[in-house]
Write an enzyme that holds these catalytic residues in place. Structure first.
Site, short mmCIF file in Angstrom:
data_model
loop_
_atom_site.label_atom_id
_atom_site.label_comp_id
_atom_site.label_asym_id
_atom_site.label_seq_id
_atom_site.Cartn_x
_atom_site.Cartn_y
_atom_site.Cartn_z
N ASN A 9 -2.33 10.07 1.41
CA ASN A 9 -3.53 9.20 2.33
C ASN A 9 -2.44 9.65 3.57
O ASN A 9 -1.07 8.55 3.73
CB ASN A 9 -3.00 7.90 1.53
CG ASN A 9 -4.15 6.86 2.64
OD1 ASN A 9 -4.57 7.40 3.80
ND2 ASN A 9 -3.64 6.07 2.36
N TRP A 10 -3.39 9.62 4.16
CA TRP A 10 -2.64 10.21 5.30
C TRP A 10 -2.34 9.40 6.70
O TRP A 10 -2.22 8.90 7.86
CB TRP A 10 -3.19 11.75 6.57
CG TRP A 10 -3.28 12.72 5.85
CD1 TRP A 10 -2.38 13.12 4.68
CD2 TRP A 10 -3.37 14.19 6.32
NE1 TRP A 10 -2.26 14.27 4.75
CE2 TRP A 10 -2.79 14.81 5.26
CE3 TRP A 10 -4.12 14.86 7.39
CZ2 TRP A 10 -2.96 15.90 5.77
CZ3 TRP A 10 -3.96 15.69 7.19
CH2 TRP A 10 -3.23 16.81 7.20
N LYS A 11 -3.72 8.08 6.17
CA LYS A 11 -4.12 6.76 7.29
C LYS A 11 -4.11 7.58 8.48
O LYS A 11 -4.44 8.25 8.96
CB LYS A 11 -2.42 5.95 6.89
CG LYS A 11 -2.07 6.11 5.80
CD LYS A 11 -1.24 4.84 5.90
CE LYS A 11 -1.00 4.49 3.81
NZ LYS A 11 -0.39 3.47 3.80
N HIS A 96 -8.10 -0.15 0.14
CA HIS A 96 -7.19 0.24 0.69
C HIS A 96 -7.10 -1.29 0.83
O HIS A 96 -7.66 -1.81 1.88
CB HIS A 96 -6.62 1.10 1.66
CG HIS A 96 -5.17 0.91 1.54
ND1 HIS A 96 -4.92 0.23 2.20
CD2 HIS A 96 -4.45 2.32 0.94
CE1 HIS A 96 -3.23 1.64 2.24
NE2 HIS A 96 -3.19 2.21 1.54
N GLU A 98 -5.19 -2.00 3.51
CA GLU A 98 -4.89 -2.07 5.11
C GLU A 98 -6.07 -2.48 5.90
O GLU A 98 -6.46 -3.15 6.47
CB GLU A 98 -4.38 -1.11 5.41
CG GLU A 98 -2.77 -0.46 5.65
CD GLU A 98 -2.13 0.22 5.03
OE1 GLU A 98 -2.67 1.96 5.48
OE2 GLU A 98 -1.43 0.43 5.14
N GLU A 168 -1.27 -0.23 -5.90
CA GLU A 168 -0.30 -0.08 -4.60
C GLU A 168 -0.46 -1.91 -4.99
O GLU A 168 -0.43 -2.65 -3.81
CB GLU A 168 -1.08 0.44 -3.57
CG GLU A 168 -1.91 1.97 -4.44
CD GLU A 168 -1.73 2.38 -2.17
OE1 GLU A 168 -1.30 3.41 -2.17
OE2 GLU A 168 -2.28 1.97 -1.10
N GLY A 174 4.88 1.99 2.19
CA GLY A 174 5.36 2.10 4.10
C GLY A 174 7.09 0.57 3.73
O GLY A 174 7.42 0.58 5.30
N SER A 214 5.61 3.88 -1.46
CA SER A 214 6.88 4.23 -1.07
C SER A 214 7.38 4.81 -2.01
O SER A 214 8.66 5.19 -2.81
CB SER A 214 7.60 3.21 -1.22
OG SER A 214 7.37 2.06 0.52
N GLY A 235 1.55 8.03 0.81
CA GLY A 235 1.04 7.59 2.39
C GLY A 235 2.21 8.86 2.80
O GLY A 235 2.36 9.82 3.36
N GLY A 236 3.12 7.65 3.56
CA GLY A 236 4.65 8.73 4.54
C GLY A 236 4.57 10.49 3.67
O GLY A 236 4.81 10.85 4.88
P1 13P Z 1 3.56 4.48 1.64
O1 13P Z 1 3.67 5.53 0.86
O2 13P Z 1 3.73 5.49 2.36
O3 13P Z 1 4.23 3.46 0.83
O4 13P Z 1 1.89 4.16 1.68
C1 13P Z 1 1.25 4.01 0.17
C2 13P Z 1 0.23 4.14 -0.06
O5 13P Z 1 -1.11 2.89 0.96
C3 13P Z 1 -0.83 4.76 0.57
O6 13P Z 1 -1.97 4.70 0.11
#
Ligand code: 13P
Length: 252
Positions: A9-11, A96, A98, A168, A174, A214, A235-236
């Site tokens: 997930n590149w966000k 998600h 967010e 999640e 994050g 994470s 994510g990251g």
């Molecule tokens: P991180 O891997 O950066 O913690 O993010 C997880 C996430 O929200 C994937 O959708």
């Protein structure tokens, strides 16, 4: 039997040029290994068609990070499920944390989004998860159960079987704070039980449930070794081809 999946997930990261470069790097790396799981990247809307043009769909799936809760019309700035599908994408992340937290997504809007995604043959990667306070006050299982019931239990068993779920825990996103593999396993087994109670054991056993928060090459193997953890939503660590591939290779 359910699939093992690693999805990025590149966000809201990467310019178009950077994103196409990253997709090419992941695609190239995948061409050299026999990945033991399905691999997907979910990218910003602007990147979908150009990324689709540079990846091998047999090795790398493509998804969006959201879609609108309406079919079409006067919704300035929104992107519909049919638009996403028309780029060649096959997946869409929905719900998600967010989006729930910053854009007010509710079970009601998510129901619409899931229905539209399915109508357009997109596979939803549906996210659920508790916040820190709910983890600490012990309500986390019921919170996640309610998220599933409220947004998804209107679906037929046939439609529910098309979903991928992603647990999640919001406190792990994050933050560098990963759920332990035992905490992930407890929740994933619980989620599978919730699905089994509603749709039966077969549907539950066939549902892929990913862990997100994470997740990185150094912890992926232990998480994915748990019987009910079927992969990760990353994510990251998905923003760097090498670290993303390190997580993919946790299944080899
Ligand atoms: P991180 O891997 O950066 O913690 O993010 C997880 C996430 O929200 C994937 O959708």
């Amino acid at each position: 039997m359910r699939k093992n999946i690693v999805a990025g997930n590149w966000k809201m990261n990467t310019t178009l040029q950077e994103g196409v470069g990253l997709a090419k790097d992941v695609n190239e790396a995948l061409s050299k290994v026999n990945a033991a799981c399905d691999v997907i990247i979910c990218v910003p809307f602007t990147h979908l068609a150009p990324v689709n043009a540079v990846i091998n769909p047999a090795k790398l799936g493509l998804g969006a990070e959201n879609c609108a809760d309406h079919k079409s019309g006067a919704y300035t700035g929104e992107v519909s499920a049919s638009m996403v599908a028309s780029t060649g994408a096959s997946y869409v992340i929905l719900g998600h944390s967010e989006r729930r937290q910053y854009y007010g997504e509710t079970a009601e809007t998510l129901k619409e989004k899931v229905a539209l995604a399915l109508e357009n043959n997109l596979t939803p990667i549906f996210c659920i998860g508790e916040v820190l306070e709910q983890r600490e006050n012990g309500t986390y299982l019921e919170v996640v159960k309610a998220q599933i019931e409220d947004a998804l239990f209107n679906l037929s068993a046939e439609d529910f079987s098309k979903l991928i779920l992603a647990y999640e825990p919001v406190w792990a996103i994050g933050t560098g704070k990963t759920a332990t593999d035992d905490q992930a396993q407890e929740m994933h087994a619980f989620i599978r039980g919730v699905i089994a109670d509603k749709y039966g054991k077969e549907v539950a056993d066939n549902t892929s449930i990913l862990y997100g928060g994470s997740c990185k090459p150094s912890n992926a193997r232990a998480l994915f070794a748990k019987p009910d953890v079927d992969g990760g939503l990353i994510g990251g660590a998905s923003l760097d081809a090498e670290s993303f591939m390190g997580i993919v290779e946790a299944f080899n």
